[in-house]
Design a protein around this motif. Structure first.
Motif, mmCIF file in Angstrom:
data_model
loop_
_atom_site.group_PDB
_atom_site.id
_atom_site.type_symbol
_atom_site.label_atom_id
_atom_site.label_comp_id
_atom_site.label_asym_id
_atom_site.label_seq_id
_atom_site.Cartn_x
_atom_site.Cartn_y
_atom_site.Cartn_z
ATOM 1 N N LEU A 357 0.818 -1.204 0.000
ATOM 2 C CA LEU A 357 0.000 0.000 0.000
ATOM 3 C C LEU A 357 0.860 1.266 0.000
ATOM 4 O O LEU A 357 0.650 2.177 -0.792
ATOM 5 N N PHE A 358 1.852 1.298 0.887
ATOM 6 C CA PHE A 358 2.713 2.476 0.957
ATOM 7 C C PHE A 358 3.464 2.669 -0.360
ATOM 8 O O PHE A 358 3.673 3.793 -0.808
ATOM 9 N N VAL A 360 2.544 1.704 -3.420
ATOM 10 C CA VAL A 360 1.648 2.205 -4.463
ATOM 11 C C VAL A 360 1.348 3.684 -4.218
ATOM 12 O O VAL A 360 1.460 4.521 -5.130
ATOM 13 N N GLY A 361 1.028 4.007 -2.965
ATOM 14 C CA GLY A 361 0.725 5.400 -2.641
ATOM 15 C C GLY A 361 1.921 6.300 -2.902
ATOM 16 O O GLY A 361 1.811 7.343 -3.554
ATOM 17 N N LEU B 12 -4.941 2.599 -9.851
ATOM 18 C CA LEU B 12 -4.030 3.187 -8.876
ATOM 19 C C LEU B 12 -4.801 3.969 -7.828
ATOM 20 O O LEU B 12 -4.547 3.849 -6.633
ATOM 21 N N VAL B 15 -6.594 1.623 -5.415
ATOM 22 C CA VAL B 15 -5.672 1.010 -4.454
ATOM 23 C C VAL B 15 -5.185 2.036 -3.434
ATOM 24 O O VAL B 15 -5.101 1.754 -2.240
ATOM 25 N N ALA B 16 -4.926 3.251 -3.899
ATOM 26 C CA ALA B 16 -4.410 4.276 -2.994
ATOM 27 C C ALA B 16 -5.427 4.606 -1.907
ATOM 28 O O ALA B 16 -5.092 4.676 -0.725
ATOM 29 N N SER B 19 -5.718 1.763 0.442
ATOM 30 C CA SER B 19 -4.529 1.625 1.275
ATOM 31 C C SER B 19 -4.599 2.575 2.455
ATOM 32 O O SER B 19 -4.378 2.198 3.590
ATOM 33 N N VAL B 23 -4.838 1.615 6.470
ATOM 34 C CA VAL B 23 -3.737 1.875 7.383
ATOM 35 C C VAL B 23 -4.122 2.878 8.462
ATOM 36 O O VAL B 23 -3.612 2.855 9.573
#
Lengths: 554, 339
Positions: A357-358, A360-361, B12, B15-16, B19, B23
């Motif tokens: 995740l990190f 991709v971000g 993208l 997913v971002a 994510s 988190v």
């Protein structure tokens, strides 16, 4: 020519907004932490102490030696392979590409572990050579500055390869055709037309390698430090090791100074040159025939890649299957246990998810910001563009642990309290890996023919329209490879996240650190490395598919 | 092709967003305390055991926590409430900076008398014994050196390793002990001349020996114990063992302490103190043995079987080492870093 562009552009277009937005982001992400770092390096007497210490001068000399050596090696091999793959009729290109991809996917610190397993004092190859050649001492001494140059240089090849290949693919064939028509020999065309056209790619790649060579820590720590060779980054690490944060900051400012010298060189070489490329991606390019050398070149290249890329990888895979490191490789001593142990601890699965995740971000944010910076640097003459370029490049020169410290200084106290939240890792990844995007896209943008954009203006297209329909599709390759590069580096990065994580935001880097320092031993670290390699290889092909690229990223 | 670009951007973005939402679900309550410790296996086990009784009150962070803590201190706000690990000089420096809170744990009286120090600002929780770590596939039983000096014999040319005092604080503590108040770097000069390898962390040295990169070296026992336990779990035997020099052994204690923080709530302070007591209690000390491989500081709890009880322990002048730390560091670098 320039005057025409300016005249054709409507004032108050989106580019000023872009400049403003990018500046704000860079000030926050890069300038503010760097300022904090600079403040911590004060008083100036810290610098005096630094220069008076003779070991720091030795460290500086060694660092320069390593950086120049790595740059020469990686630039030569990277541009050679790029040329062979993109512009010749070399057979078995797939194998060569796979070799480059292996370098690309293997982090240098894993690479150094692999090389020690292979060629170290008790390495597999060392033992074999001792046995069969009857030599008493290891025939190759990895623990030297030259060892650092070769190992680090190998893993830097993709940086030059990618930047060069992007440019070579898009180079305008008209010039080479013209040269052919004028009766120039293929050799002459190669050296007077093709290579000069590829220069922006080669130079951007070489610059990245140079700065990584200056600021790289993992390989020197593994190969130079154990035998008492000083380099600047290990001095910084030593300062951090005895918690002299201020001295570490002062030494890091010196690294930024070295990087600035590199940046000036880089700009000098490219200044005043115009590079034209076609806007048509995937168009046929001139192919040089290797003729009767075809077989020899292919065999040589593949043998080289087998020895330097595949063999170390195989050692890693092998040792990841060992029950305990150091055991002989009999069937009894092999196990899947190391892989099971990664996923059986809660940390393992969580770390993989978080890192994905990190990464991709971070890659997405860095690409967006980097795109803005490169466009402003290479496609406008706006005031302040050089400062932006410098800011977006500076993180390259700062070793990970120091970068993490700078982030803590900047974002622990109000007004920006990011510390102990997931945002700090995202911000750190964006800032730390931004330079790779900027260099990748910059190389391609520099080569883009300004006339293409002018055409858009002429037909009264809006700025956004010109960007969307002309600029972005043309530099798509650079954007993709920049994104991929950041994704990969962020996914397996260790020093930033180990300093910045908190409960719930553990990353693959934290997992690797834990396994490295714990009893896990190197066999488990190898297993994590293999998992990381597999995941990155999969993501690389997924991104390639999604983007519809026919060639993949490499 | 443009369609491909679009789908890439859309995926993208999806997913971002996912994510970040995944988190961000991490938050700390005010009744929680944060503790930094190493190694990870011990930190995790302590957290689980303590929380089984007290609920979700701990927030454990591992990694390179000493460096993290120093950066936090430099930024003006140490996040940790309790720290556990490293070596005494690290704690002495923090004490000088008034970064440690006074807490005299009632458990202190149960510790071995030789380790009841720290002036109430830190308490010794466990011990690392420094011995000769060797690879039993490469070093025959009869060849194991009897003394540390024996590592510098010509037969071990380019086969030994010593920890790097410039890179690692435990290694530094060990070097302080070995050079003593006479600043005798003779051992290190000879080792360097004999082609020794520097291990960037003391705890990593046993892994180097296990791999054969070095056949033998000076290192802490706990990592050897952990390597052996790990191999045993896999049904194999690790090639790494530890032997004890006949002149006696150096012991580097690992302290625990509470960080000074005026704004800490009474509740949190109570948790921090209860946690320190727990680490020093028989249960906590057992975990230090099982998960970390350490020798407990508590008198009645036995250490791992690899450490005999009757070893002669050599004295270390920690106050002197603390005063002369810069000199020792500089001399070590001069000795070991030739070019």
């Amino acid at each position: 020519m320039r005057r025409v562009i300016r005249g054709a552009m409507p004032l108050g277009d989106g580019r000023r907004v872009l400049l403003f937005a990018t500046s704000i982001v860079l000030l926050f992400l890069v300038a503010y932490p760097l300022l904090q770092l600079g403040l911590k390096s004060l008083p100036l007497s810290n610098y005096l102490t630094q220069f008076r210490a003779s070991q720091n001068l030795t460290a500086l000399q060694n660092t320069l030696y390593i950086a120049v050596g790595i740059t020469a090696l990686a630039t030569f091999l990277g541009s050679l392979f790029a040329f062979l793959v993109v512009r010749t009729d070399l057979p078995l290109k797939r194998v060569v590409k796979a070799g480059i991809a292996t370098f690309f996917l293997t982090p240098a610190y894993i690479g150094s572990i692999a090389w020690i397993q292979l060629l170290g004092r008790a390495g597999y190859a060392t033992r074999w050579m001792k046995l069969h050649w009857g030599v008493a001492r290891p025939p190759v001494d990895l623990y030297t500055l030259e060892g650092v140059i070769v190992i680090m240089g190998l893993y830097m090849i993709p940086l030059v390869y990618m930047a060069t290949a992007n440019v070579l693919r898009n180079a305008d064939p008209a010039r080479e055709e013209a040269a052919t028509m004028a009766g120039a020999s293929p050799m002459r065309i190669l050296f007077t037309v093709t290579l000069p056209l590829a220069l922006p790619g080669i130079v951007s790649g070489a610059f990245l390698v140079f700065v990584r060579g200056v600021a790289g820590f993992g390989v020197p720590a593994a190969l130079a430090m154990p035998t008492g060779h000083l380099v600047l980054t290990t001095q910084i690490y030593a300062a951090l090791g005895h918690y002299d944060v201020r001295m570490a900051c002062a030494l890091s400012v010196m690294l930024i100074a070295l990087m600035t010298v590199g940046l000036v060189f880089h700009n000098r070489i490219l200044q005043g040159r115009r590079f034209t490329q076609t806007g048509v991606p995937d168009q046929p390019v001139r192919i040089f025939c290797l003729g009767r050398w075809k077989g020899v070149v292919a065999a040589g290249g593949i043998l080289f890649l087998i020895l330097t890329a595949f063999l170390p990888l195989a050692t890693i895979v092998f040792s990841s299957l060992l029950k305990a490191w150091g055991l002989p490789g009999t069937w009894d001593n092999l196990t899947w246990g190391n892989y099971v142990s990664i996923f059986s601890v809660g940390l393992g699965a969580r770390a993989l998810r978080n890192s994905l995740l990190f990464a991709v971000g971070g890659a997405t944010c860095a690409t967006l910001v980097g795109l803005g910076v490169s466009y402003i640097t290479h496609r406008t003459r706006l005031f302040g563009r050089r400062a932006l370029d410098f800011l977006a490049t500076a993180p390259l020169a700062i070793p990970g642990p120091v970068m993490a410290a700078a982030m803590i200084f900047a974002w622990m106290n109000p007004p920006f309290r990011l510390y102990n939240t997931p945002w700090i890792i995202l911000a750190a990844y964006t800032a730390a890996f931004l330079p790779y995007v900027v260099r990748n896209i910059g190389g391609v943008l520099k080569g883009m023919d300004p006339r293409q954009e002018e055409m858009g203006w002429m037909s009264r297209g809006s700025w956004t329209r010109v960007m969307r329909d002309i600029v972005l599709p043309t530099i798509r390759g650079g954007i993709l490879s920049g994104w991929m590069l950041v994704f990969l580096m962020a996914f397996r990065e260790i020093p930033l996240s180990t300093m910045l994580y908190t409960q719930g935001t553990e990353t693959v880097g934290v997992l690797m650190f834990v396994l490295k320092t714990e009893a896990g031993g190197t066999e488990v670290v190898s297993a994590v490395a293999v998992v990381v390699l597999v995941i990155t290889a999969i993501s690389q092909s997924v991104v390639g598919r999604l983007s519809g690229a026919r060639r993949g990223i490499l | 092709m443009k369609c491909g670009m679009k789908s890439l951007v859309v995926s993208l973005a999806v997913v971002a967003v996912w994510s970040l939402s995944a988190v961000i679900a991490v938050a700390e309550t005010s009744e929680q305390i944060t503790f930094y410790a190493s190694p990870d296996s011990l930190g995790v086990a302590l957290e689980a055991a303590f929380e089984a009784e007290h609920g979700d009150v701990l927030n454990y962070i591992g990694g390179p926590w000493c460096r993290k803590l120093k950066s936090e201190q430099e930024a003006g706000d140490i996040v940790a409430d309790v720290i556990y690990g490293a070596e005494p000089i690290f704690y002495e420096e923090l004490m000088l900076d008034s970064a440690l809170a006074f807490y005299a744990s009632p458990e202190t009286s149960h510790l071995k008398p030789a380790y009841q120090w720290g002036k109430g600002y830190y308490t010794i929780a466990d011990l690392r014994y420094i011995g000769i770590v060797y690879n039993n596939l490469l070093v025959a039983k009869g060849d194991i050196p009897q003394t540390l000096q024996g590592l510098n014999e010509p037969q071990w040319y380019q086969m030994t390793a010593v920890p790097d005092a410039t890179q690692c604080s435990s290694a530094f503590a060990l070097v302080c002990a070995m050079v003593g108040t006479e600043l005798d770097f003779g051992f290190f000069e000879e080792a360097h001349a004999n082609g020794t390898l520097l291990a960037d962390r003391a705890g990593k040295l046993p892994s180097m020996v296990a791999s054969g990169e070095a056949a033998l070296g000076v290192g802490p026992h706990d990592a050897v114990v952990r390597l052996q336990n790990k191999a045993k779990k896999e049904g194999a035997t690790s090639p790494v063992s530890i032997a004890w020099p006949e002149e006696g052994v150096y012991v580097v204690p690992r302290p625990i302490a509470i960080i000074a923080d005026e704004n800490r709530s009474e509740e949190a302070t109570a948790i921090a103190q209860a946690f320190v007591d727990f680490v020093l209690s028989p249960d906590g000390q057992q975990l230090a043995v099982q998960k970390g491989g350490y020798v407990p500081a508590r008198a009645e709890i036995g250490g791992p079987r690899q450490v005999p009880e009757d070893l002669t322990i050599l004295p270390i002048d920690w106050d002197w080492a603390m005063e002369n730390r810069q000199t020792i560091r500089d001399l070590f670098q001069e000795t070991m870093y030739g070019g």
